[in-house]
Design an enzyme around this catalytic site. Structure first.
Site, PDB file in Angstrom:
ATOM      1  N   GLU A 354       0.677  -1.085   0.025  1.00 19.56           N
ATOM      2  CA  GLU A 354       0.039  -0.012   0.131  1.00 19.56           C
ATOM      3  C   GLU A 354       0.951   1.425  -0.150  1.00 19.56           C
ATOM      4  O   GLU A 354       0.605   2.162   0.748  1.00 19.56           O
ATOM      5  CB  GLU A 354      -0.882   0.128   1.104  1.00 19.56           C
ATOM      6  CG  GLU A 354      -1.698  -1.244   1.244  1.00 19.56           C
ATOM      7  CD  GLU A 354      -2.729  -1.466   2.434  1.00 19.56           C
ATOM      8  OE1 GLU A 354      -3.740  -1.591   2.398  1.00 19.56           O
ATOM      9  OE2 GLU A 354      -2.123  -1.123   3.662  1.00 19.56           O
TER      10      GLU A 354
HETATM   11  C1  TNX Z   1      -4.239  -4.138   4.775  1.00 21.31           C
HETATM   12  S1  TNX Z   1      -3.005  -6.192   3.896  1.00 21.31           S
HETATM   13  C2  TNX Z   1      -3.203  -4.009   5.017  1.00 21.31           C
HETATM   14  C3  TNX Z   1      -2.948  -3.356   6.446  1.00 21.31           C
HETATM   15  C4  TNX Z   1      -4.236  -3.449   7.144  1.00 21.31           C
HETATM   16  C5  TNX Z   1      -5.290  -4.378   6.765  1.00 21.31           C
HETATM   17  C6  TNX Z   1      -6.617  -4.332   7.426  1.00 21.31           C
HETATM   18  C7  TNX Z   1      -1.641  -5.401   3.803  1.00 21.31           C
HETATM   19  C8  TNX Z   1      -0.462  -5.587   3.562  1.00 21.31           C
HETATM   20  N1  TNX Z   1      -1.955  -3.984   4.558  1.00 21.31           N
HETATM   21  O1  TNX Z   1      -2.240  -2.143   6.534  1.00 21.31           O
HETATM   22  O2  TNX Z   1      -4.127  -3.194   8.495  1.00 21.31           O
HETATM   23  O3  TNX Z   1      -5.346  -4.364   5.473  1.00 21.31           O
HETATM   24  O4  TNX Z   1      -7.344  -5.393   7.212  1.00 21.31           O
END
Ligand code: TNX
Length: 553
Positions: A354
């Site tokens: 992300e």
């Molecule tokens: C996605 S999955 C994220 C996290 C969040 C999560 C909550 C991923 C690698 N990143 O930063 O905490 O969703 O479900």
């Protein structure tokens, strides 16, 4: 021979055994597989003291041969360990620690001489057992667990726990009898990587809470404990060369609570505790995004030289390390060096998810350097699957967290990387993200990847989930639990149970045992165990839980 139930004692001596094996074979549909008995056999005693068929274990063992007389513990039982290894003795002491409070027996751990009792044997020459397999043979007078390596012995001990009545897990004295059905279990894992992740960044969890979760993972033969140690909301590990990361960057959490961090000695305590349960810690420092806590602690890490305030919300993707500054790479080097020195395991996880406010070029530059640094300190790179959008180094492991709405292009990128040698750990968010709500009524958790009831969580196959990826690219399965909405062990319990055992089974059990209809019966039988351990689990209506008193506290 001690018979377990009135119903059974009325049958001719050989019949219950015969019935038991028929049930085992037909329920799983394959002769080598273990499976569940009928629903009535699962729940015939509200205290969970029904006779337990040999194969009624999660994760399902690779092979079960029921037969022969059962074994019963008594107040003279000894745990006989192979004297040649300190590890077998430690495992014996661990088992005694589980069994003593509930049985009230002394259970001395002694040398291996003597044919009776619970016998833990190392050094089996059966190469099929590998590093984690075991055999367990139960007959009148003895239960013998044999393994090539201590990890296998430890996993065999977990099976033995589940073959005993549920009340054995209680921490106060309970009524017996403490019997194990006769027969042999031969068991090895399907995958070498069977993980669970805990996010200690969004909310901080104490060493005691972390140890509790480790103990729960160990029950289901999970062998990797991924610790998400840094994020926008908090930095949770003391780093000597950058002390404000922990003291300032760790001083809050989602919602504005006090946060916290592990000193190096506390962190070592966690790593050692995990090792004592045959779990390898996979530490994660997330970058280049999910770094607000670090950016807030050191102004010089920001491109504009200005430290942002601490962050206590739950948005993602707004923070980024600065690709154009040398100090960024000094920072990564220092952190990874200190972390690697605390890490006996093979992996260091560098996040990479992300990074919405980092340009592609900057992302690729930072991840390239970070991967090289991990290699310099002798560790294997692990990253979230976005790493495949940069250039994964040889040997890197990508953790796939896509879900049913992940675009075909993103999936393809991961598949292509796998074809080029990148290994995969599968954590599909709509299956094994344990922070996803079960239903709309679930109080805790999130639902961006959808609602994940127990069946949905279990009903997929790691070998075929990412179609097009070579089956041998898949190292295993990991169930992450993100903690935006979770603040303590009760919250973890409510979300992890009962889904965690299912994720563990996907990693351990042969594909031939995979069957929801029989799994749900084995899972149902865990209900009284959860209760005996003080785990207030989600009573999914999909699972035929046996009647039992309300969970403690
Ligand atoms: C996605 S999955 C994220 C996290 C969040 C999560 C909550 C991923 C690698 N990143 O930063 O905490 O969703 O479900």
């Amino acid at each position: 021979m001690r018979l377990h139930t009135a119903r059974r004692s009325a049958l001719p001596r050989a019949l219950p055994r015969l019935l038991g094996s028929l049930l085992l074979v037909t329920a799983a549909g394959v002769s080598t597989a273990c499976a569940a008995p009928t629903a009535s056999a699962v729940g015939s005693d509200s205290a969970g003291r029904a006779a337990r068929p040999l194969g009624q274990v999660v994760p399902a063992p690779a092979s079960v041969r029921p037969g022969g007389s059962p074994y019963s513990l008594n107040d003279g039982t000894r745990i006989r360990v192979d004297g040649s290894s300190g590890e077998a003795r430690k495992i014996g002491e661990y088992l005694a620690g589980v069994l003593r409070p509930s049985t009230g027996y002394a259970l001395p751990v002694t040398g291996k001489d003597g044919a009776d009792g619970i016998r833990l044997r190392l050094g089996s020459r059966d190469s099929v057992l590998g590093a984690e397999g075991y055999t367990l043979t139960s007959r009148r007078g003895s239960v013998t667990i044999t393994a090539r390596k201590p990890a296998g012995l430890f996993h065999g001990v977990q099976t033995l726990r589940q073959l005993l009545p549920a009340q054995v897990e209680a921490d106060s004295r309970q009524k017996g009898p403490w019997s194990v059905a006769g027969g042999t279990v031969t068991d090895t894992p399907r995958y070498g990587y069977r993980g669970a992740m805990l996010d200690v960044a969004r909310h901080f969890f104490s060493v005691t809470e972390v140890k509790r979760y480790i103990d729960q993972m160990a029950l289901y033969k999970i062998n990797k404990f991924h610790l998400h140690l840094s994020d926008d909301q908090g930095w949770r590990l003391a780093i000597d060369s950058w002390p404000k990361l922990a003291t300032y960057g760790g001083s809050t959490e989602v919602g504005g609570g006090a946060g916290g961090y592990y000193t190096k000695s506390q962190y070592k305590e966690i790593v050692n505790y995990a090792a004592s349960r045959y779990l390898e810690v996979v530490p994660e420092i997330d970058m280049p995004s999910h770094t607000n806590a670090a950016l807030a602690s050191y102004a010089e890490l920001n491109c504009d030289g200005v430290a942002p305030p601490l962050y206590t919300g739950i948005e993602v993707g707004f923070s980024s390390l600065c690709a154009g500054k040398d100090i960024t790479y000094d920072f990564i080097d220092d952190v990874i060096r200190e972390l690697a020195a605390l890490t006996p395991g093979a992996y260091i996880h560098i996040g990479g998810d992300e990074a919405h406010s980092t340009s592609h070029d900057d992302y690729a530059k930072i991840m390239k350097q970070a991967q090289a640094i991990v290699g310099t300190y002798g560790k294997t790179v692990m990253g979230w699957h976005q790493l495949t959008g940069a250039e994964p180094v040889k040997g890197a492991v990508a953790q796939y967290w896509g879900y049913d709405k992940t675009s075909a292009a993103n999936r393809q990128q991961v598949v292509d990387a796998a074809k080029n040698g990148t290994k995969l750990v599968l954590s599909p968010a709509d299956r094994v993200y344990l922070d996803m709500k079960y239903t709309d009524k679930t109080e805790l958790g999130l639902k961006w990847a959808g609602l994940v009831e127990v069946q949905r969580s279990y009903d997929w196959d790691p070998a075929t989930y990412l179609s097009g990826a070579p089956a041998d690219a898949v190292l295993g399965v990991e169930a992450p639990i993100w903690a935006e909405t979770l603040t303590d062990s009760d919250d973890i319990d409510a979300m992890a149970f009962p889904r965690l055992p299912g994720a563990a089974e996907l990693g351990w059990s042969p594909a031939a045992t995979h069957d929801w209809d029989t799994y749900k019966l084995r899972l149902a039988a865990l209900g009284p165990r959860f209760t005996a351990m003080g785990i207030d689990y989600y009573r999914s209506p999909q699972v035929p839980w046996p009647a039992e008193p309300a969970a403690a506290g």
